[in-house]
Design an enzyme around this catalytic site. Structure first.
Site, PDB file in Angstrom:
ATOM      1  CB  THR A 106     -46.808 -14.215  16.794  1.00 42.92           C
ATOM      2  OG1 THR A 106     -46.911 -14.309  15.371  1.00 42.92           O
ATOM      3  CG2 THR A 106     -45.441 -13.643  17.156  1.00 42.92           C
ATOM      4  CB  SER A 227     -39.761 -17.387  13.176  1.00 40.41           C
ATOM      5  OG  SER A 227     -39.721 -15.985  13.013  1.00 40.41           O
ATOM      6  CG  HIS A 229     -40.820 -11.145  15.370  1.00 38.72           C
ATOM      7  ND1 HIS A 229     -42.038 -11.685  15.704  1.00 38.72           N
ATOM      8  CD2 HIS A 229     -41.091  -9.907  14.894  1.00 38.72           C
ATOM      9  CE1 HIS A 229     -42.997 -10.806  15.460  1.00 38.72           C
ATOM     10  NE2 HIS A 229     -42.441  -9.722  14.968  1.00 38.72           N
ATOM     11  N   GLY A 262     -34.971 -14.592   6.976  1.00 39.33           N
ATOM     12  CA  GLY A 262     -33.786 -14.563   6.122  1.00 39.33           C
ATOM     13  C   GLY A 262     -33.928 -15.175   4.752  1.00 39.33           C
ATOM     14  N   GLY A 283     -40.813 -12.632   3.894  1.00 44.95           N
ATOM     15  CA  GLY A 283     -41.330 -11.388   4.446  1.00 44.95           C
ATOM     16  C   GLY A 283     -40.775 -10.151   3.795  1.00 44.95           C
ATOM     17  NE  ARG A 284     -36.357  -6.930   7.783  1.00 46.60           N
ATOM     18  CZ  ARG A 284     -36.077  -7.621   8.886  1.00 46.60           C
ATOM     19  NH1 ARG A 284     -35.798  -8.906   8.781  1.00 46.60           N
ATOM     20  NH2 ARG A 284     -36.101  -7.049  10.075  1.00 46.60           N
TER      21      ARG A 284
END
Length: 342
Positions: A106, A227, A229, A262, A283-284
């Site tokens: 990252t 990305s 982030h 997203g 991710g989320r």
């Protein structure tokens, strides 16, 4: 329509390995704040459904614990790049020795962003020792800390947090020349996450810039992850999907382009793949599932996204991942997208 799409093939090849789907579990830190199942539980269910698990450096489980929990499941390691080379080398060696196949570096978080909600609540879990498990468990870091403080990190939590976080999120960026260190000590694929332009634009935005993508090619890395982030590092960052086609065009087939930020549905995945990404990170949504229902909640979310992808491909007349290409997408502008003349 009228294509033979009743059976879909979701398999993809990344860095010489075949994976069952184009979905990877994004690196998300400090997972114990969501549920006690944390990284070990999430990596376990990812292995069960064939989703590669990317372990964050900011983990509440150790490299070794996650490797044991995920068994034979595919796993990658995400590096928050320390300033101290000895720490970096030790982390890479531990990851290699525990079966992590791809290194995800990252680049956009060498300092934590201005996050008003966290500031309002004075919330930085690292300073309570939460999210430091990988660093505090590292033999090189522990030896350094013992010599300096004549104590273990567990005995001096604040000091150990300051030492580790100060080295990993130091506020000092690495340079392109530093990639050589990673290549020397990591013999697998290296993927850069969060390519950003470093000079000031007319409008202050974060850009996953094609020039940086070209530099990634020049310095011999194997892939990049487009990305921002998840929007947590720079307010006003351009949407990742907006930059994806431009970056894909810039690098061609010289490295593998992955996509993050997203992804919520199967159609989101089809769009990203059609615009040139070879796979996507989720991710989320999985973390929401983890928070609500532990590892089984996360598993159901990921299975739902995969089922949505499979069904949506069939309804779109797409039989395999290669069928997700530019011919499948159009940019549509709606009335609400146009500024009023009033």
């Amino acid at each position: 329509m009228l294509r033979a799409t009743s059976q879909r093939d979701l398999r993809v090849e990344l860095f010489g390995e075949t994976y069952e789907t184009p979905v990877l579990m994004a690196p998300v830190g400090v997972q114990s704040i969501f549920h006690e199942d944390k990284e070990t539980g999430l990596s376990e269910v990812c292995a069960e459904i064939g989703v590669p698990y990317i372990l964050s450096t900011a983990s509440t489980s150790s490299i070794e614990e996650v490797a044991k929990a995920s068994g034979n499941g595919p796993r990658w390691f995400q590096l928050y790049w320390p300033q101290t080379d000895a720490y970096t080398i030790s982390l890479l060696n531990r990851a290699k020795n525990n079966g992590f196949k791809v290194l995800v570096v990252t680049l956009d978080t060498w300092a934590l962003a201005w996050r008003p909600a966290d500031l309002d609540h004075a919330y930085v879990p690292f300073f309570k020792g939460v999210g430091n498990k990988i660093g505090w468990g590292d033999p090189v870091f522990r030896e350094h800390f013992q010599k300096k403080y004549e104590a273990t990190p567990e005995e001096k939590i604040l000091e150990a947090s300051q030492e580790w976080v100060g080295d990993v999120f130091s506020g000092a960026a690495h340079s392109w020349e530093d990639i050589a260190l990673l290549k020397k000590h990591w013999d697998g694929p290296i993927v850069l996450k969060g390519i950003q332009k470093r000079d000031i634009e007319t409008v202050l935005i974060s850009r996953k810039h094609p020039d940086d993508a070209r530099l990634a090619v020049e310095h011999g890395v194997d892939g990049i992850i487009v990305s921002n982030h998840g929007g947590r590092q720079l307010d006003g960052a351009v949407g990742s999907l907006e930059m994806l086609p431009e970056i894909v065009e810039a690098v061609g087939d010289r490295l593998t382009v992955l996509f993050d930020s997203g992804i919520r549905t199967g159609v989101d995945i089809i769009k990203a793949l059609s615009l040139g990404a070879k796979a996507v990170l989720v991710g989320r949504p999985a973390i929401y599932g983890l928070a609500v229902g532990g590892k089984q909640g996360a598993k159901q979310v990921l299975q739902g996204i995969l089922a949505d992808l499979d069904q949506s491909m069939g309804l779109s007349g797409i039989a395999n991942i290669e069928g997700c290409n530019m011919s499948m997408v159009r940019r549509c502008q709606y009335a609400g997208d146009v500024k009023s003349s009033n």
